[in-house]
Design a protein around this motif. Structure first.
Motif, PDB file in Angstrom:
ATOM      1  N   TYR A   1      -8.143   1.864  -7.371  1.00  0.00           N
ATOM      2  CA  TYR A   1      -7.034   2.467  -6.264  1.00  0.00           C
ATOM      3  C   TYR A   1      -6.749   1.499  -5.253  1.00  0.00           C
ATOM      4  O   TYR A   1      -5.644   0.962  -5.120  1.00  0.00           O
ATOM      5  N   ILE A   2      -7.901   0.953  -4.904  1.00  0.00           N
ATOM      6  CA  ILE A   2      -7.995  -0.215  -3.857  1.00  0.00           C
ATOM      7  C   ILE A   2      -7.645  -1.501  -4.590  1.00  0.00           C
ATOM      8  O   ILE A   2      -6.667  -2.135  -3.744  1.00  0.00           O
ATOM      9  N   GLN A   3      -7.884  -1.867  -5.632  1.00  0.00           N
ATOM     10  CA  GLN A   3      -7.467  -3.076  -6.379  1.00  0.00           C
ATOM     11  C   GLN A   3      -6.010  -3.025  -6.795  1.00  0.00           C
ATOM     12  O   GLN A   3      -5.360  -4.108  -6.509  1.00  0.00           O
ATOM     13  N   PHE A   4      -5.479  -1.885  -7.201  1.00  0.00           N
ATOM     14  CA  PHE A   4      -4.136  -1.796  -7.159  1.00  0.00           C
ATOM     15  C   PHE A   4      -3.363  -1.999  -5.836  1.00  0.00           C
ATOM     16  O   PHE A   4      -2.159  -2.625  -6.167  1.00  0.00           O
ATOM     17  N   ILE A   5      -3.620  -1.335  -5.115  1.00  0.00           N
ATOM     18  CA  ILE A   5      -2.947  -1.441  -3.634  1.00  0.00           C
ATOM     19  C   ILE A   5      -2.915  -3.096  -3.259  1.00  0.00           C
ATOM     20  O   ILE A   5      -2.134  -3.771  -2.859  1.00  0.00           O
ATOM     21  N   ARG A   6      -4.260  -3.768  -3.381  1.00  0.00           N
ATOM     22  CA  ARG A   6      -4.515  -5.191  -3.077  1.00  0.00           C
ATOM     23  C   ARG A   6      -3.656  -6.131  -3.846  1.00  0.00           C
ATOM     24  O   ARG A   6      -2.855  -6.985  -3.466  1.00  0.00           O
ATOM     25  N   ALA A   7      -3.250  -5.591  -5.160  1.00  0.00           N
ATOM     26  CA  ALA A   7      -2.278  -6.435  -6.025  1.00  0.00           C
ATOM     27  C   ALA A   7      -0.860  -6.098  -5.806  1.00  0.00           C
ATOM     28  O   ALA A   7       0.013  -6.859  -6.520  1.00  0.00           O
ATOM     29  N   LYS A   8      -0.291  -5.238  -4.672  1.00  0.00           N
ATOM     30  CA  LYS A   8       1.010  -4.966  -4.628  1.00  0.00           C
ATOM     31  C   LYS A   8       1.577  -6.244  -3.879  1.00  0.00           C
ATOM     32  O   LYS A   8       1.214  -6.965  -3.013  1.00  0.00           O
ATOM     33  N   GLU A   9       2.784  -6.747  -4.541  1.00  0.00           N
ATOM     34  CA  GLU A   9       3.412  -7.789  -4.003  1.00  0.00           C
ATOM     35  C   GLU A   9       4.422  -7.376  -2.770  1.00  0.00           C
ATOM     36  O   GLU A   9       5.086  -6.411  -2.884  1.00  0.00           O
ATOM     37  N   THR A  10       4.306  -8.258  -1.814  1.00  0.00           N
ATOM     38  CA  THR A  10       5.172  -7.855  -0.445  1.00  0.00           C
ATOM     39  C   THR A  10       6.056  -9.117  -0.224  1.00  0.00           C
ATOM     40  O   THR A  10       5.650 -10.404  -0.439  1.00  0.00           O
ATOM     41  N   THR A  11       7.258  -9.026   0.323  1.00  0.00           N
ATOM     42  CA  THR A  11       7.880  -9.992   0.628  1.00  0.00           C
ATOM     43  C   THR A  11       8.568 -10.084   2.135  1.00  0.00           C
ATOM     44  O   THR A  11       8.984 -11.116   2.560  1.00  0.00           O
ATOM     45  N   THR A  12       8.172  -9.142   2.848  1.00  0.00           N
ATOM     46  CA  THR A  12       8.475  -9.050   4.234  1.00  0.00           C
ATOM     47  C   THR A  12       7.250  -8.666   5.128  1.00  0.00           C
ATOM     48  O   THR A  12       6.285  -8.095   4.696  1.00  0.00           O
TER      49      THR A  12
END
Length: 845
Positions: A141-152
């Motif tokens: 779950y932590i790795q899944f959140i880390r891999a989330k792409e953000t733009t702002t």
């Protein structure tokens, strides 16, 4: 011919909890490579064992292999909430991540796919995130959140806050990799802001240290359970040592969770309750057939104010164990405590009672089927009893009357043994179910009295009386309820009399218990006349073996509240009723009871030493039972005696035994005796009248050696017919000799008269089929052996060390040892047996 699958199905029909047969049946079905057959097998085994996680996983993987994704999702819906297995939840999570991977979606739907996976993670962790083995899911779950792409920057801040929240949730749980998680969290916070990191780490450090310490304690409690869980299949308890050990291990673990090892504060009590409930869920996955675990879980929830959850827990347990008295009574009690209407409580008892009534029918059908199965296995049927042909019967073209009747007798004995065995188990199970049914009616009546008054209880008693399976306890309960609640002894007495009419005092083995309760009631209300009348009525109808309790109660009453003359009179009557107890420990015990009051028993304990006498008697009885078991084992290990059936030798070709002359060399001259191969003398025969050996020319030959026997045996031997005239049953000589050896013959001071008899010179073969160790002393075998030994000694060369006496006297050089060796060798070869026969050794000595 029945296949292996059919045989396994038959075994499962006979015993639906045979775990080995279930495993073998599933394996056989999967080998067929038929989708429908395999699917049906999985459904059957999971219906029987619905918390078996490994079979759910295998079933899901089987459907995935066949690309039946609609069935896969249906299977997840059926098992996830009821099977707290980390492997099963991982299987679900992997399925969601595979089917909703953002890489498989167009850009406009990638956010939706990630949201679905995120919800799946939250769903999984909310249900099994407290498990110590869920560490790998937290990391994913932590790795899944880390891999989330953000733009702002806003999205980046939300990502950071979400990641911190997940870390902090995980670090208060005793997870297997909690130390590595702490290091990762430390690095994460330090990479963002060192000043803030020190503050956050200091706040979270105590909870982390507590969780790490609790993990070590938890492992010591959980690891033995996990070892047993690998081969465990949830089935009804047989209360074996292993099952009791597993139950005790789960109790220790649950008690540890209740002790608040993570040191939750009062405001965090929901977290403590959640951990304890999860521990109960883990235990119920293994012990779902144990009512105690369901009851404890519901009681814990009720104590902590979660009454609705407790009711739901009990209802789930009743769905699994519909005939559990503990769960049904507890549910009815909780509903009554919630002030529910009696009409809402009635269905609980009605369904339970109906189930117990049907259980008695099921028990009868079960043991009828078991009896028929045993009969078929032993070859017993109506036809076999009529014609005398069983599974072990000899197959012959013609059955004579004696053989047929003998076989019928064997089949009747087998049938009787099977009937007795089946009836014993049937009666035991039915008695237990009848008591459970009666208890259900009593609790039903008690609940009705509390909610509707005595009138409502009377309606329940009226219905209970109609059941043919209720025991006497229902009358006792109703009568005492009327006396204590209505204060009416007359109504109570009438109910007791009603129960007396329903009992057969002479035949019912529980009648003395009911009479005892009736006597206690009459004594309690000081109704001496009716008590004495009941005493006389019961003793006149009941056998003495079951009326001792009545004697004890009445003599105790007369001793405490009656006059001495009446007491002594009744005590004399009891001694006359049990003459076999005179001089036994029971008579001494009666003396001690006479001078006892409540727990004061100085006469019996100190002056009579009753405790020591009982202990000595118990030890003696135990030793006697052990001796009887050893004797029984010895008797059962002995070979059964053969059937004394006629031989009918005329049916089989046999050699002409009249021309069968054994070889007997002459020890003096080395020539052959008459009748032996190469001899010139004509054939010998035995004269039955004179018992002497006569040649064909009428010349008398030297008879065999003589032995000294008692006169009675000599007369018996003289009356025996010749062997060649015998056509009766074959006598098992060894067994007959064994019986004679074990027979205890009374000794007299005057010994029997001893007379000499001549042994017959020859026997026509081993006619009786016995061991030569009994027959050879009467067949001239001893004489032949002595002659062979004498001939060997005569021909042996004499010299130094030959063991023979020389001019100087005794032999020299150890020859005696060699001679002994030769004799041992001869004894080894005698009659084809190791060592000389007993008769030969006695004769030689």
């Amino acid at each position: 011919m029945a296949t292996k699958k059919d045989k396994l199905l038959a075994k499962l029909k006979a015993n639906e909890w045979d775990t080995d047969s279930w495993s073998a049946y599933l394996l056989e079905c999967t080998k067929t490579n038929d989708v429908d057959t395999t699917r049906e097998a999985y459904e059957e085994i999971l219906k029987q064992f619905p918390t078996l996680a490994r079979q759910w996983i295998n079933y899901i993987e089987f459907e995935q292999k066949n690309k039946a994704y609609d069935k896969v999702e249906a299977l997840f819906g059926r098992c996830l909430l009821y099977v707290p297995s980390i492997d099963l939840w991982k299987c679900y999570l992997n399925y969601i991540r595979k089917t909703h991977s953002p890489a498989n979606f167009p850009p406009e739907r990638k956010a939706e796919a990630r949201a679905t996976i995120n919800k799946a993670f939250e769903f999984v962790l909310n249900h099994i995130g407290l498990d110590k083995d869920s560490a790998s899911i937290w990391i994913d779950y932590i790795q899944f959140i880390r891999a989330k792409e953000t733009t702002t920057p806003y999205e980046e801040q939300r990502k950071m806050d979400e990641l911190r929240r997940v870390y902090q949730r995980a670090l208060v749980i005793p997870l297997n990799n909690i130390e590595q998680l702490w290091k990762d969290y430390d690095n994460y916070e330090m990479s963002l802001n060192k000043q803030l990191a020190k503050k956050l780490l200091a706040e979270r450090s105590p909870a982390y240290m507590t969780a790490r310490t609790a993990l070590r304690e938890m492992k010591n409690l959980i690891e033995p359970i996990e070892k047993a869980q690998k081969i465990w299949m949830p089935k009804p308890p047989s209360w074996s040592e292993k099952e009791c050990s597993v139950l005790a291990m789960w109790k220790r673990y649950i008690a540890w969770e209740k002790s608040n090892p993570l040191q939750f504060e009062e405001k965090e009590k929901p977290s403590l309750i959640a951990r304890v409930v999860y521990a109960y869920r883990l235990a119920l996955a293994m012990l779902r057939q144990y009512p105690e675990v369901w009851y404890d879980a519901a009681a814990y929830l009720s104590e902590n104010g979660k009454v609705d959850d407790a009711v739901a827990m009990l209802k789930t347990g009743i769905e699994i164990l519909p005939r559990s008295l503990l769960l049904n009574f507890s549910l009815a009690e909780i509903e009554e405590s919630r002030k529910k209407d009696f009409n809402d409580i009635k269905p609980i008892f009605d369904i339970l009672i109906s189930g117990l009534e049907h259980q008695i029918i099921d028990i009868t059908a079960k043991y009828d089927s078991q009896r028929d199965r045993y009969m078929n296995a032993k070859g017993v049927s109506n036809d076999s009893l009529e014609h005398g042909e069983g599974s072990g019967a000899a197959v012959e073209e013609e059955w004579d009357g004696e053989a047929r009747e003998l076989e019928r007798g064997k089949l009747r004995v087998i049938e009787k043994e099977i009937e007795e065995k089946v009836e014993e188990h049937r009666k035991r199970d039915i008695d237990a179910t009848r008591k459970a049914l009666t208890l259900a009616w009593i609790v039903y009546m008690r609940t009705a009295r509390r909610t509707q008054g005595v009138k409502g209880a009377r309606e329940i008693f009226k219905n209970a009386r109609k059941s043919p399976n209720c025991t006497y306890h229902i009358f006792v309960a109703s009568a005492l309820m009327e006396y204590h609640c209505s204060k009416d002894s007359k109504v109570a007495g009438k109910l007791f009399e009603l129960g007396m009419k329903s009992l057969d005092l002479a035949e019912d083995k529980h009648a003395h218990h009911y009479v005892g309760h009736y006597l206690d009631f009459l004594v309690g209300i000081n109704d001496e006349n009716n008590a004495r009348a009941l005493f006389e009525r019961a003793l006149s109808a009941m056998p003495a073996a079951r009326s001792r309790q009545i004697w004890t109660k009445f003599l105790e009453f007369e001793n405490q509240y009656g006059d001495l003359t009446t007491f002594l009179k009744n005590e004399k009557r009891r001694k006359e009723a049990y003459p076999e107890e005179l001089g036994t420990i029971n008579e001494v015990n009666d003396v001690g009871e006479r001078w006892r009051y409540l727990d004061i028993s100085n006469v019996g304990d100190i002056e009579l030493g009753l405790a020591d006498q009982r202990r000595t008697k118990a030890a003696s009885s135990t030793a006697q039972r052990s001796d009887e078991r050893r004797k029984s084992t010895s008797d059962s290990s002995r070979v059964k005696y053969q059937n004394l059936d006629p031989v009918h030798a005329e049916r089989y070709p046999r050699p002409d035994l009249s021309k069968w002359i054994s070889f007997q060399p002459d020890a003096e001259t080395g020539t052959r005796r008459a009748g032996s191969p190469g001899a010139k003398n004509p054939t010998q025969y035995v004269d039955s009248s004179s018992r002497s050996v006569t040649q064909a020319g009428g010349q008398q030959q030297k008879p065999g050696p003589t032995v000294l026997v008692p006169e009675a045996l000599a007369r018996f031997f003289a009356s025996l017919p010749q062997p060649n005239t015998y056509n009766g049953p074959i006598i098992p000589v060894n067994e007959v000799m064994e019986v004679l050896r074990q027979t205890q013959i009374p000794l007299t001071n005057v010994g029997p008269a001893i007379v000499p008899i001549a042994l017959q010179a020859e026997q026509h073969g081993d006619r009786f089929g016995g061991d030569r160790s009994y027959d050879d002393p009467y067949r001239g075998g001893i004489d032949r052996d002595r002659e062979r030994e004498r001939e060997r000694d005569r021909r042996a060369p004499r010299g130094k060390g030959d063991g023979r006496p020389g001019p100087g006297g005794a032999g020299r050089g150890g020859g005696a040892g060699k001679r002994k060796g030769r004799r041992d060798s001869d004894e080894e070869d005698y009659g084809g047996h190791r060592g000389a026969p007993q008769g030969f050794k006695r004769y030689r000595e």
